[in-house]
Design a protein around this motif. Structure first.
Motif, PDB file in Angstrom:
ATOM      1  N   ASP A  57     -85.775  -1.431  17.876  1.00 30.34           N
ATOM      2  CA  ASP A  57     -84.827  -1.459  16.473  1.00 30.34           C
ATOM      3  C   ASP A  57     -84.540  -3.167  16.256  1.00 30.34           C
ATOM      4  OD1 ASP A  57     -83.366  -1.234  14.390  1.00 30.34           O
ATOM      5  OD2 ASP A  57     -82.580   0.799  14.893  1.00 30.34           O
ATOM      6  N   PRO A  58     -84.998  -3.710  15.700  1.00 33.10           N
ATOM      7  CA  PRO A  58     -84.712  -5.030  15.186  1.00 33.10           C
ATOM      8  C   PRO A  58     -83.447  -5.442  14.581  1.00 33.10           C
ATOM      9  CG  PRO A  58     -87.054  -4.965  14.487  1.00 33.10           C
ATOM     10  CD  PRO A  58     -86.475  -3.548  14.924  1.00 33.10           C
ATOM     11  N   GLU A  59     -83.135  -4.404  13.878  1.00 39.14           N
ATOM     12  CA  GLU A  59     -81.798  -4.642  13.006  1.00 39.14           C
ATOM     13  C   GLU A  59     -80.644  -4.412  14.078  1.00 39.14           C
ATOM     14  OE1 GLU A  59     -81.483  -1.578  10.087  1.00 39.14           O
ATOM     15  OE2 GLU A  59     -83.167  -2.491   8.641  1.00 39.14           O
ATOM     16  N   THR A  60     -80.685  -3.571  15.083  1.00 32.94           N
ATOM     17  CA  THR A  60     -79.515  -3.363  16.110  1.00 32.94           C
ATOM     18  C   THR A  60     -79.688  -4.001  17.184  1.00 32.94           C
ATOM     19  OG1 THR A  60     -80.620  -1.342  16.913  1.00 32.94           O
ATOM     20  CG2 THR A  60     -79.241  -1.072  14.966  1.00 32.94           C
ATOM     21  N   ARG A  61     -80.943  -4.747  17.299  1.00 37.74           N
ATOM     22  CA  ARG A  61     -81.387  -5.296  18.555  1.00 37.74           C
ATOM     23  C   ARG A  61     -81.407  -4.510  19.810  1.00 37.74           C
ATOM     24  NH1 ARG A  61     -79.816 -11.745  18.125  1.00 37.74           N
ATOM     25  NH2 ARG A  61     -80.798 -11.887  15.851  1.00 37.74           N
ATOM     26  N   GLN A  62     -81.954  -3.227  19.716  1.00 40.16           N
ATOM     27  CA  GLN A  62     -81.935  -2.309  20.551  1.00 40.16           C
ATOM     28  C   GLN A  62     -83.104  -1.669  20.969  1.00 40.16           C
ATOM     29  OE1 GLN A  62     -79.338   0.733  18.835  1.00 40.16           O
ATOM     30  NE2 GLN A  62     -77.693   0.007  20.184  1.00 40.16           N
ATOM     31  N   VAL A  63     -83.518  -1.552  22.296  1.00 37.46           N
ATOM     32  CA  VAL A  63     -84.810  -1.195  22.839  1.00 37.46           C
ATOM     33  C   VAL A  63     -84.588   0.386  23.607  1.00 37.46           C
ATOM     34  CG1 VAL A  63     -86.979  -1.489  24.128  1.00 37.46           C
ATOM     35  CG2 VAL A  63     -85.818  -3.308  22.884  1.00 37.46           C
ATOM     36  N   TYR A  64     -85.305   1.289  23.252  1.00 34.72           N
ATOM     37  CA  TYR A  64     -85.110   2.851  23.710  1.00 34.72           C
ATOM     38  C   TYR A  64     -86.302   2.687  24.633  1.00 34.72           C
ATOM     39  CZ  TYR A  64     -81.855   3.499  19.930  1.00 34.72           C
ATOM     40  OH  TYR A  64     -80.672   3.453  19.307  1.00 34.72           O
ATOM     41  N   CYS A  65     -86.090   3.128  25.877  1.00 37.69           N
ATOM     42  CA  CYS A  65     -87.267   2.914  26.976  1.00 37.69           C
ATOM     43  C   CYS A  65     -87.590   4.452  27.209  1.00 37.69           C
ATOM     44  CB  CYS A  65     -86.855   2.269  28.220  1.00 37.69           C
ATOM     45  SG  CYS A  65     -86.935   0.458  27.970  1.00 37.69           S
ATOM     46  N   TYR A  66     -88.700   4.925  27.298  1.00 35.89           N
ATOM     47  CA  TYR A  66     -88.769   6.277  27.453  1.00 35.89           C
ATOM     48  C   TYR A  66     -90.098   6.375  28.606  1.00 35.89           C
ATOM     49  CZ  TYR A  66     -87.316   7.615  22.854  1.00 35.89           C
ATOM     50  OH  TYR A  66     -86.604   7.900  21.671  1.00 35.89           O
ATOM     51  N   ARG A  67     -89.578   7.202  29.631  1.00 34.37           N
ATOM     52  CA  ARG A  67     -90.646   7.468  30.950  1.00 34.37           C
ATOM     53  C   ARG A  67     -90.415   9.005  31.037  1.00 34.37           C
ATOM     54  NH1 ARG A  67     -91.328   2.749  33.493  1.00 34.37           N
ATOM     55  NH2 ARG A  67     -90.228   0.872  32.819  1.00 34.37           N
ATOM     56  N   PHE A 114     -95.860  -7.425  33.480  1.00 31.87           N
ATOM     57  CA  PHE A 114     -95.985  -7.968  32.104  1.00 31.87           C
ATOM     58  C   PHE A 114     -94.215  -7.929  31.782  1.00 31.87           C
ATOM     59  CE2 PHE A 114     -95.227  -5.856  27.552  1.00 31.87           C
ATOM     60  CZ  PHE A 114     -95.649  -6.909  27.138  1.00 31.87           C
ATOM     61  N   VAL A 115     -94.163  -8.870  31.010  1.00 33.27           N
ATOM     62  CA  VAL A 115     -92.411  -9.027  30.530  1.00 33.27           C
ATOM     63  C   VAL A 115     -92.630  -9.608  29.037  1.00 33.27           C
ATOM     64  CG1 VAL A 115     -90.501 -10.537  30.775  1.00 33.27           C
ATOM     65  CG2 VAL A 115     -91.802  -9.702  32.976  1.00 33.27           C
ATOM     66  N   MET A 116     -92.046  -8.602  28.227  1.00 34.28           N
ATOM     67  CA  MET A 116     -91.952  -8.793  26.736  1.00 34.28           C
ATOM     68  C   MET A 116     -90.716  -9.595  26.317  1.00 34.28           C
ATOM     69  SD  MET A 116     -93.537  -8.207  23.804  1.00 34.28           S
ATOM     70  CE  MET A 116     -94.220  -6.278  24.032  1.00 34.28           C
ATOM     71  N   ASN A 117     -91.190 -10.724  25.646  1.00 34.61           N
ATOM     72  CA  ASN A 117     -90.025 -11.795  25.201  1.00 34.61           C
ATOM     73  C   ASN A 117     -89.634 -11.288  23.902  1.00 34.61           C
ATOM     74  OD1 ASN A 117     -88.649 -14.007  24.514  1.00 34.61           O
ATOM     75  ND2 ASN A 117     -89.802 -15.303  25.421  1.00 34.61           N
ATOM     76  N   PHE A 118     -88.425 -11.084  23.749  1.00 35.61           N
ATOM     77  CA  PHE A 118     -87.808 -10.472  22.475  1.00 35.61           C
ATOM     78  C   PHE A 118     -87.394 -11.787  21.424  1.00 35.61           C
ATOM     79  CE2 PHE A 118     -88.002  -6.737  24.911  1.00 35.61           C
ATOM     80  CZ  PHE A 118     -88.457  -5.944  23.834  1.00 35.61           C
ATOM     81  N   ALA A 119     -87.458 -12.826  22.121  1.00 34.96           N
ATOM     82  CA  ALA A 119     -86.768 -13.948  21.193  1.00 34.96           C
ATOM     83  C   ALA A 119     -87.256 -14.114  19.856  1.00 34.96           C
ATOM     84  CB  ALA A 119     -87.037 -15.452  22.059  1.00 34.96           C
ATOM     85  N   LEU A 120     -88.700 -14.053  19.664  1.00 32.05           N
ATOM     86  CA  LEU A 120     -89.470 -14.077  18.500  1.00 32.05           C
ATOM     87  C   LEU A 120     -89.015 -12.765  17.473  1.00 32.05           C
ATOM     88  CD1 LEU A 120     -92.892 -15.430  19.443  1.00 32.05           C
ATOM     89  CD2 LEU A 120     -90.921 -16.843  18.348  1.00 32.05           C
ATOM     90  N   ILE A 121     -88.720 -11.970  18.148  1.00 32.24           N
ATOM     91  CA  ILE A 121     -88.381 -10.673  17.521  1.00 32.24           C
ATOM     92  C   ILE A 121     -86.914 -10.665  16.721  1.00 32.24           C
ATOM     93  CG2 ILE A 121     -88.296  -8.116  17.517  1.00 32.24           C
ATOM     94  CD1 ILE A 121     -91.264  -9.386  18.121  1.00 32.24           C
ATOM     95  N   TRP A 122     -85.970 -10.967  17.337  1.00 31.63           N
ATOM     96  CA  TRP A 122     -84.636 -11.092  17.046  1.00 31.63           C
ATOM     97  C   TRP A 122     -84.450 -12.364  16.155  1.00 31.63           C
ATOM     98  CZ3 TRP A 122     -84.573  -6.606  18.396  1.00 31.63           C
ATOM     99  CH2 TRP A 122     -84.601  -6.094  19.997  1.00 31.63           C
ATOM    100  N   SER A 123     -85.314 -13.313  16.147  1.00 28.05           N
ATOM    101  CA  SER A 123     -84.899 -14.494  15.241  1.00 28.05           C
ATOM    102  C   SER A 123     -85.177 -14.187  13.709  1.00 28.05           C
ATOM    103  CB  SER A 123     -85.604 -15.726  15.648  1.00 28.05           C
ATOM    104  OG  SER A 123     -87.016 -15.471  15.764  1.00 28.05           O
TER     105      SER A 123
END
Length: 190
Positions: free
Chosen positions: A148-158, A181-190
């Motif tokens: 969720d880019p608006e709240t800058r939250q990630v919900y992880c499901y397993r 694998f590591v996802m970089n969120f810098a470009l998403i949040w900007s």
């Protein structure tokens, strides 16, 4: 998003759904497990930019790791419950993909991806996306991220675990499903 209830008037078989998608390539369509036709608006420019960044990171990791097959938001998958879903990005472990016939690969592959990612756009309903992520897990996904880019939250499901909400992550690991694998969120949040 619009969900049309078609039963009992019309049975939306795999073949009919595939024809409908081919005849309307400009539409983003899914079929629920209950046979509903789900039509979604095209992504806005900002959501599309964000989704490309997420998909590109997944693709680039897989190009180096060579552990599976990556998919963008245009791929549809026929889940074990009968739904045909199209996550914003997905990954399938190589041996699972290779067990499919060429014919199965050309259609909506009859499997649930091992990893799915959904990016919430401003017009999406969070509860609807949360149910969709749970559906993926219930049908065999090993890891799912709802971003969720608006709240800058990630919900992880397993599988077998409570949903984990992570606030403002800079990076997020896909271990053990996506080794290294590591996802970089810098470009998403900007």
């Amino acid at each position: 998003m619009i969900a049309l209830k078609l039963r009992p008037i019309l049975q939306l078989t795999d073949e009919v759904f595939e024809q409908l998608c081919r005849q309307n390539p400009e539409l983003r369509l899914e079929r629920s497990a209950q046979g509903e036709l789900i039509a979604m608006a095209p992504a806005g420019s900002e959501s599309s930019r964000q989704n490309l960044s997420l998909s590109a990171q997944l693709w680039q990791w897989n190009q180096q790791a060579k552990l599976g097959i990556t998919f963008d938001s245009s791929a549809g998958f026929t889940l074990p419950n009968g739904a045909i879903r199209s996550p914003d990005a997905a990954w399938v472990e190589k041996s699972r993909w290779e067990r499919l016939t060429p014919e199965q690969r050309r259609k909506f592959a009859p499997l649930c991806p091992d990893f799915v990612l959904e990016l919430k756009s401003p017009t999406d309903d969070l509860a609807t996306l949360q149910a969709k992520l749970q559906e993926y897990i219930d049908n065999g996904a090993q890891l799912g991220w709802l971003i969720d880019p608006e709240t800058r939250q990630v919900y992880c499901y397993r599988p077998g675990q409570a949903v984990q909400r992570i606030d403002h992550p800079e990076v997020l690991s896909g271990e053990p499903v996506l080794p290294n694998f590591v996802m970089n969120f810098a470009l998403i949040w900007s």
